[in-house]
Write an enzyme that holds these catalytic residues in place. Sequence first.
Site, short mmCIF file in Angstrom:
data_model
loop_
_atom_site.label_atom_id
_atom_site.label_comp_id
_atom_site.label_asym_id
_atom_site.label_seq_id
_atom_site.Cartn_x
_atom_site.Cartn_y
_atom_site.Cartn_z
N ASP A 106 38.87 47.11 33.41
CA ASP A 106 39.25 47.60 34.74
C ASP A 106 39.67 49.06 34.67
O ASP A 106 39.93 49.61 33.59
CB ASP A 106 40.40 46.71 35.25
N ASP A 120 36.81 44.32 45.40
CA ASP A 120 37.98 43.44 45.51
C ASP A 120 37.96 42.69 46.84
O ASP A 120 38.79 41.81 47.06
CB ASP A 120 39.27 44.26 45.42
#
Length: 687
Positions: A447, A516
């Site tokens: 990430d 997301d």
Amino acid sequence: MEKSIKNWILETRNSAYCFGINDDGYLINTYWGKRKNKKTDYPLPIHTEGWASFDSPANLLPEEFPVYGGAFHFEPCLKISFADGVRDLNLKFDSESSSTEEIKIILRDIYYPLQIILYYRPHTDYDLIERWVEVINQGKESITIERIFSAQWHFPENQQYYLSHLSGKWNDEFHLTREALTTGVKVLESRRITSSHHHNPWFMIDIGNATETEGDIWFGAFAWSGNWKLAAEVTNFDRTRISMGINDWDFAWRLNGGENFVTPSAFAGYTENGFGQASRALHSFIREQVIPHRNNSHKILYNSWEATLFDVDEKSQARLAEIAASIGVELFVLDDGWFYNRNGDHAGLGDWWPDPRKFPRGLQPLIKKVNQLGMDFGLWIEPEMVNPDSDLYRGHPNWILHFLTRERTLARNQCILNMALPEVQDYLIEKIDRLLKENNIAFIKWDMNRNVSEPGWLNPPGDPKEIWVRYVQGLYRVWGELRHRHSDVIWQSCSGGGGRADLGILHLADQIWVSDNTQALARLQIQHGFSMAYPAITMESWVTDADRGKLPLSYRFHVSMCGSLGIGGNLLEWGEEERNEAAYWISRYKNLRGIIQLGDQYRLGLQAMQYMSRDHQHGVLFVFNVGQPGQATTVKIRLQGLHPEATYEIEGFSEIKSGLDFMSEDIDFSLSPFESTLREIHQKFII
Ligand code: DGJ
């Protein structure tokens, strides 16, 4: 590849890209489009006198690699300052050296000891040309590169062109925009140290009449995960070109005597068969030539992030793992929150060992449990980041990007490590390598959750503005080394969703966490945009609780089944009926993923997506009603990608018809609001 001293013809399966040197010594593009019958059919380099005293010939020509120098006033690919203050390049063709794989065109400055090599590599089966550039300083004195693009692509002159591109922001990525290009420069770029959510390094160009199935399309992508720039320029002489490369904004590179600089690759291709075929060419190329585990479909994963956020420990994860396994999940991924002192987003990043309060026995007992349940184990990391509240930061406050006299801007309470520093790279390699060695980890989600600020470092080896490139080179070194040492591991690239999706990162990561935003309707748009450039196999998509109680579980599954399926809901809260239904869709997906992930993808509008096996024998169709509640709708779908001569059967329909017939008439699907359907397509027999 056909060549003569002054003319080069690069033919791919269906297209051709030609360039040559004209009488005045300009290296110019002569053709890019449909492959012709004979080599003699391609045009030869043109000559021009220029336009009065105001526009030199260079301003009127489609130069392959225009440079800043002489009387040239459009977008150059290269700008250099020499040690004596001269900022003018005058390159001449020197020689060529070609192999069956690629053409190398060697140019030299007429005065300074500077060599430029233009590389061209056709990828024949994909109708793509790869280009990159090397600059070699053969002198003793340093020079400064102020701009270096990898390629300039020229489109046939005197046409009105339309540019398609992808833009967005966190939680709202991959919006597709198509707009007319007019005189001037349209710039798409990233200044954020990643390829970014904001624009994606990809384009398509058409002449206004293209559809998914028909029309001339020129398309391209840039293989770089840092600051990049695309300049689409229409000149006053009706020439349209696109330059792609490392962003020259806040960029400089000191090239010392004897050193070279090699750019990342730019890819571009041509098809006469519309946007869909252009995407499929890129999809096949990425699937077969770019991603590390080529042509291997992905396991169905469970990720606990949306269910538990930072609240993870051995016991609760084990419980989730049991349920995940019972519904057919194959890979259990432990997301953020597992490492030292990580109880929220304010601390812990940098200290990559298990938190003893949450995992007193380390990760191994959980991994063992997951493995016993028949699943692989995966782990989340965010290596480039550090919280000020971490042992790493306390020990090495100067390892982050910063300027000495400035505040260190935090975002999500974190700073960015200076990935250009060898000691940072070595630290990360050591820590992550240890994690991978000591634990049976099959999957890593990498990430990166913020954009850059204060891009400074204390003792840069060259120009401080090299940071943008050196950061990415450092990232590639760390990730590349880990990938090399642990070649079976599947890596996923995530940057708060789709903030780092590009052909560069896909050399390292097999998958992208695309957004997301896991709401099904938003996701349909995001996935549609993503599919313009990237194949379904690289698109991780979870069924979460975002629409729980609002949209049918089947709908949410169908949306996620359009890519690499994952589950991200809180399974502890899912009732028996939901779990049973999830198990049903998971098992169907297992049967179909070979087609979805490894086959050809056809966009049938925002409301439908079709996938066909490479032999066109089997397919999967998803149709969605995206309308307003209360309105029953007939969704009309026209299939694509069938063999016209073969006959097909579509699940739910009694007729068996030819592929041609199915592709010539709409099929009506009566779907109530927010209803969706999955239909298998099977070839029956050849007429
Ligand atoms: C952002 C990612 O996109 C999420 O899926 C999750 O991994 C969080 N970071 C964790 O901090």
